[in-house]
Design an enzyme around this catalytic site. Structure first.
Site, PDB file in Angstrom:
ATOM      1  N   HIS A 108      -4.351 -15.556   8.868  1.00 16.98           N
ATOM      2  CA  HIS A 108      -3.370 -14.503   8.838  1.00 16.98           C
ATOM      3  C   HIS A 108      -4.290 -13.241   9.423  1.00 16.98           C
ATOM      4  O   HIS A 108      -4.050 -12.111   9.265  1.00 16.98           O
ATOM      5  CB  HIS A 108      -2.829 -14.148   7.628  1.00 16.98           C
ATOM      6  CG  HIS A 108      -2.058 -15.343   7.132  1.00 16.98           C
ATOM      7  ND1 HIS A 108      -1.061 -15.856   7.763  1.00 16.98           N
ATOM      8  CD2 HIS A 108      -1.987 -15.768   5.942  1.00 16.98           C
ATOM      9  CE1 HIS A 108      -0.426 -17.158   7.038  1.00 16.98           C
ATOM     10  NE2 HIS A 108      -0.981 -16.747   5.913  1.00 16.98           N
ATOM     11  N   ARG A 133       2.245 -11.348   5.472  1.00 13.00           N
ATOM     12  CA  ARG A 133       3.597 -11.239   5.878  1.00 13.00           C
ATOM     13  C   ARG A 133       3.878 -10.554   7.137  1.00 13.00           C
ATOM     14  O   ARG A 133       5.093 -10.728   7.475  1.00 13.00           O
ATOM     15  CB  ARG A 133       4.183 -10.577   4.723  1.00 13.00           C
ATOM     16  CG  ARG A 133       4.178 -11.223   3.269  1.00 13.00           C
ATOM     17  CD  ARG A 133       4.808 -10.575   2.276  1.00 13.00           C
ATOM     18  NE  ARG A 133       6.025 -10.323   2.398  1.00 13.00           N
ATOM     19  CZ  ARG A 133       7.006  -9.698   1.459  1.00 13.00           C
ATOM     20  NH1 ARG A 133       6.377  -9.047   0.497  1.00 13.00           N
ATOM     21  NH2 ARG A 133       8.342  -9.601   1.423  1.00 13.00           N
ATOM     22  N   PRO A 184       0.793  -1.228  -0.036  1.00 12.73           N
ATOM     23  CA  PRO A 184      -0.138  -0.078  -0.210  1.00 12.73           C
ATOM     24  C   PRO A 184       0.754   1.228   0.112  1.00 12.73           C
ATOM     25  O   PRO A 184       1.704   1.333   0.663  1.00 12.73           O
ATOM     26  CB  PRO A 184      -0.715  -0.098   1.521  1.00 12.73           C
ATOM     27  CG  PRO A 184       0.089  -1.082   2.132  1.00 12.73           C
ATOM     28  CD  PRO A 184       1.082  -1.377   1.390  1.00 12.73           C
ATOM     29  N   GLU A 185       0.464   2.024  -0.967  1.00 15.48           N
ATOM     30  CA  GLU A 185       1.272   3.498  -0.869  1.00 15.48           C
ATOM     31  C   GLU A 185       0.051   4.447  -0.552  1.00 15.48           C
ATOM     32  O   GLU A 185      -1.016   3.978  -0.213  1.00 15.48           O
ATOM     33  CB  GLU A 185       1.760   3.720  -2.270  1.00 15.48           C
ATOM     34  CG  GLU A 185       2.774   2.289  -2.489  1.00 15.48           C
ATOM     35  CD  GLU A 185       3.437   2.848  -4.166  1.00 15.48           C
ATOM     36  OE1 GLU A 185       3.611   3.962  -4.325  1.00 15.48           O
ATOM     37  OE2 GLU A 185       3.675   1.819  -4.788  1.00 15.48           O
TER      38      GLU A 185
END
Length: 280
Positions: A93, A112, A2-3
């Site tokens: 997750h 992650r 994500p930016e």
DNA sequence: ATCCTATCCTGTAGGC
DNA sequence: TGCCTACAGGATAGGA
């Protein structure tokens, strides 16, 4: 993943979904979230109402009351997902689960585990090192050429690496850095010291242009990113160089190249983004 | 101070 | 089909 455009898309959706809702349960589902232990326990959120959701760079801040905030960074693979009720199929997750008084849920999923989630109490938000380190937001107000040139003063790295430096400008990531430089027709390998005034102006103009266009498309889904409702972003179709190595430049037809800078991939057009090329 | 490298972690795509 | 490797949108600590 994500930016700035992806985080801003999420911020808007989160703000409209959870503003004014009261948290009745908050649990971490996994003990080892990256950097998470620096914050207080999630249980401190229970009984508090979400006042609004803010963004700084790529960070999201859930403002609760004057004393409490929840700070979140999505890392590479984090997602916030909103549900009217608990989803039927089990999800992997899920790092944290919030429940609101009307039964709706907000879950943080991060395979992650590079993401961050911490509860900040009292002055901890104002003092938080990852926030105080951040440079200015490029959208508000829109970054200008002279400002960008000033930010770059004394920097010896390449202009691509400069754009990724969150301490100078907060929010640009690896996809948009390549896209911005392609539109501005600036070689990503160019040392910041050697970038001309006209080139800084071109880059500065493209930064808000590209980011705002991406926000309008709800961000770029390369693989992991999803909006709050689980939909992919639409900006992938508009990418001109990112992940297009070996394909033709849409402007000039040259073959797009992939190089590595600072251990991250950079994509560029060797013709459009060269000094003597059809660029400035 | 600034720059560079390695590292955290899991999933997936592509080559064989 | 399976195995193996390389790579992925990020930030940060520590050494040069």
């Amino acid at each position: 993943m994500p930016e700035l455009p992806e985080v801003e898309t999420l911020r808007r959706m989160l703000d409209s979904r959870v503003r004014s809702r009261t948290i009745v349960a908050a649990r971490r589902s996994r003990s080892r979230l990256h950097v998470s232990s620096r914050g207080g326990a999630l249980s401190a959120l229970v009984g508090r109402r979400v006042e609004r959701v803010e963004r700084r760079g790529k960070y999201l801040i859930f403002r609760l009351d004057a004393e409490h905030a929840l700070l979140s960074h999505l890392g590479m693979s984090g997602r916030w997902l909103f549900f009217d009720r608990v989803p039927e199929s089990p999800m992997l997750h899920v790092q944290a689960r919030l429940e609101f008084s009307d039964g709706t849920r907000l879950w943080f999923q991060d395979p992650r585990r590079f993401g961050q989630l911490r509860v900040l109490v009292g002055g901890a938000l104002a003092r938080d090192a990852s926030l105080t380190r951040l440079g200015r937001d490029p959208l508000d107000p829109p970054l200008t050429g002279s400002e960008l040139a000033a930010l770059a003063r004394g920097v010896r790295t390449s202009v691509k690496v400069l754009l990724l430096d969150q301490r100078r400008i907060a929010g640009i990531g690896n996809i948009y850095a390549s896209e911005i430089l392609h539109r501005a027709r600036v070689d990503p390998r160019r040392r910041s010291l050697l970038v001309t005034r006209a080139q800084w102006s071109a880059v500065a103009a493209e930064i808000p242009a590209v980011l705002n266009e991406a926000i309008d498309s709800l961000g770029t889904t390369f693989s992991m990113y999803r909006t709050l409702s689980g939909e992919p972003g639409g900006f992938g179709d508009r990418l001109r160089v990112y992940d297009r190595a070996g394909e033709r430049c849409l402007t000039c037809g040259s073959v797009i190249r992939r190089i590595v800078q600072g251990q991250r991939a950079t994509y560029y057009c060797p013709h459009c983004q060269s000094r003597g090329g059809s660029g400035s």
